[in-house]
Design a protein around this motif. Structure first.
Motif, PDB file in Angstrom:
ATOM      1  N   SER A   9       0.644  -0.983   0.024  1.00 38.15           N
ATOM      2  CA  SER A   9      -0.292   0.028   0.462  1.00 38.15           C
ATOM      3  C   SER A   9       0.959   1.376  -0.120  1.00 38.15           C
ATOM      4  O   SER A   9       1.988   1.384   1.057  1.00 38.15           O
ATOM      5  N   LEU A  10       0.275   2.313  -0.494  1.00 39.35           N
ATOM      6  CA  LEU A  10       1.247   3.597  -0.448  1.00 39.35           C
ATOM      7  C   LEU A  10       1.505   3.755   1.100  1.00 39.35           C
ATOM      8  O   LEU A  10       2.500   4.418   1.410  1.00 39.35           O
ATOM      9  N   LEU A  62       9.985   4.716   4.204  1.00 37.07           N
ATOM     10  CA  LEU A  62      10.787   5.871   3.972  1.00 37.07           C
ATOM     11  C   LEU A  62      10.680   6.645   5.158  1.00 37.07           C
ATOM     12  O   LEU A  62      11.830   7.506   5.790  1.00 37.07           O
ATOM     13  N   ARG A  63      10.040   6.614   6.350  1.00 37.13           N
ATOM     14  CA  ARG A  63      10.089   7.303   6.927  1.00 37.13           C
ATOM     15  C   ARG A  63      11.562   6.569   8.236  1.00 37.13           C
ATOM     16  O   ARG A  63      12.016   7.314   9.492  1.00 37.13           O
ATOM     17  N   LEU A  64      11.941   5.395   7.626  1.00 41.93           N
ATOM     18  CA  LEU A  64      13.064   4.529   8.935  1.00 41.93           C
ATOM     19  C   LEU A  64      14.081   5.303   8.777  1.00 41.93           C
ATOM     20  O   LEU A  64      14.791   5.725   9.944  1.00 41.93           O
ATOM     21  N   GLY A  65      14.438   6.459   7.486  1.00 40.12           N
ATOM     22  CA  GLY A  65      15.755   7.579   7.610  1.00 40.12           C
ATOM     23  C   GLY A  65      16.333   8.229   6.891  1.00 40.12           C
ATOM     24  O   GLY A  65      15.323   7.487   5.286  1.00 40.12           O
ATOM     25  N   PRO A  66      17.113   8.794   6.823  1.00 39.16           N
ATOM     26  CA  PRO A  66      18.184   8.910   5.353  1.00 39.16           C
ATOM     27  C   PRO A  66      17.882   8.188   4.064  1.00 39.16           C
ATOM     28  O   PRO A  66      18.779   6.832   5.374  1.00 39.16           O
ATOM     29  N   GLY A  67      18.060   7.476   3.525  1.00 40.16           N
ATOM     30  CA  GLY A  67      17.885   6.949   2.683  1.00 40.16           C
ATOM     31  C   GLY A  67      16.768   5.959   2.461  1.00 40.16           C
ATOM     32  O   GLY A  67      14.946   6.228   2.721  1.00 40.16           O
ATOM     33  N   ALA A 121      14.520  10.118  -1.839  1.00 36.65           N
ATOM     34  CA  ALA A 121      13.429   9.029  -1.187  1.00 36.65           C
ATOM     35  C   ALA A 121      12.136  10.193  -0.830  1.00 36.65           C
ATOM     36  O   ALA A 121      11.094  10.094  -0.331  1.00 36.65           O
ATOM     37  N   ARG A 122      13.420  11.382   0.244  1.00 38.39           N
ATOM     38  CA  ARG A 122      12.246  11.745   0.291  1.00 38.39           C
ATOM     39  C   ARG A 122      11.061  12.559  -0.160  1.00 38.39           C
ATOM     40  O   ARG A 122       9.798  12.576   0.705  1.00 38.39           O
ATOM     41  N   PRO A 123      11.056  12.805  -0.833  1.00 36.57           N
ATOM     42  CA  PRO A 123       9.876  13.651  -1.820  1.00 36.57           C
ATOM     43  C   PRO A 123       8.774  12.151  -1.985  1.00 36.57           C
ATOM     44  O   PRO A 123       7.384  12.619  -1.792  1.00 36.57           O
ATOM     45  N   ALA A 124       9.272  11.031  -2.628  1.00 34.04           N
ATOM     46  CA  ALA A 124       8.732  10.189  -2.679  1.00 34.04           C
ATOM     47  C   ALA A 124       7.873   9.737  -1.813  1.00 34.04           C
ATOM     48  O   ALA A 124       6.849   9.366  -1.522  1.00 34.04           O
TER      49      ALA A 124
END
Length: 216
Positions: free
Chosen positions: A14-15, A22-27, A77-80
């Motif tokens: 799911s979205l 993606l909220r795991l961290g940078p990358g 990743a962050r914009p995604a």
């Protein structure tokens, strides 16, 4: 081979699962089995989400192989993480294939510039640009250049449909047979990539630490 990046297909249920991941961290974190490359290796991640056919294509480099999996440095990743399909928006009619071809782009009446094509489809391509190629509606000439001598260059005429500070989108107006060949090679390459399923065993579904980074 159209480029030196390792292709990865990663499907999310799911979205919301993608945004949580993606909220795991940078990358961006991949399972250990999804990518064999070591630190510094390039990768392209084709993210699939069951609710939509319009999915991000993310270019990255391997940061490290850790206990939790393979961490990628992924500027997009962050914009995604905020990417949400518009239910009323138009749907793509042609599938995009990620690549890293060199492309020479010449604005109408301007100087040609060499950059990279990030993905292409039967109707267009996305390019990485650090220069001004024009505004929406401007015509450009482009030549896609494979990195080796097995495939010839593909010339095409295109039109700017959007332009950002680092990327631009081109709509193909006219092209010759060499472009069809490049597109077929790109499609064939991705068709051979086995899809990796995201599931509940991923650390993004757990609270706590992930390689020293705490969930927000």
């Amino acid at each position: 081979m159209l480029d030196e990046s390792w292709p990865v297909r990663y499907r999310f249920e799911s979205l919301a699962a993608l945004q949580r991941h993606l909220r795991l961290g940078p990358g961006f974190l991949l399972p250990e089995s999804a990518l064999p490359g070591g630190p510094g290796s390039r990768a392209i991640v084709a993210v699939a989400i069951s609710a939509t056919s319009d999915s991000p294509l993310l270019h990255a480099r391997v940061r490290e192989r850790a206990r939790d999996g393979v961490w990628l440095d992924l500027p997009a990743a962050r914009p995604a993480a905020r990417w949400t399909p518009d239910p009323g928006g138009p749907r793509r009619r042609h599938r995009r294939f990620a690549c890293e071809l060199f492309v020479e782009v010449q604005p109408n009446g301007g100087t040609p510039w060499l950059c990279r094509a990030l993905d292409l489809s039967a109707r267009g391509l996305r390019i990485a640009t650090g220069f001004e190629i024009g505004i929406r509606g401007d015509d450009v000439r482009a030549v896609l250049i494979p990195p080796d001598g097995h495939l010839g260059p593909a010339e095409l005429r295109a039109r700017v449909v959007w332009a950002g500070s680092r990327e631009s989108g081109l709509q193909i107006v006219d092209h010759a047979q060499p472009f069809e060949t490049l597109l077929a090679v790109a499609a064939g390459r991705w068709s051979r990539v086995e899809e990796t399923e995201h599931d509940a065993s991923c650390i993004c579904a757990q609270r706590g630490l992930a390689t020293g980074q705490r969930h927000p």
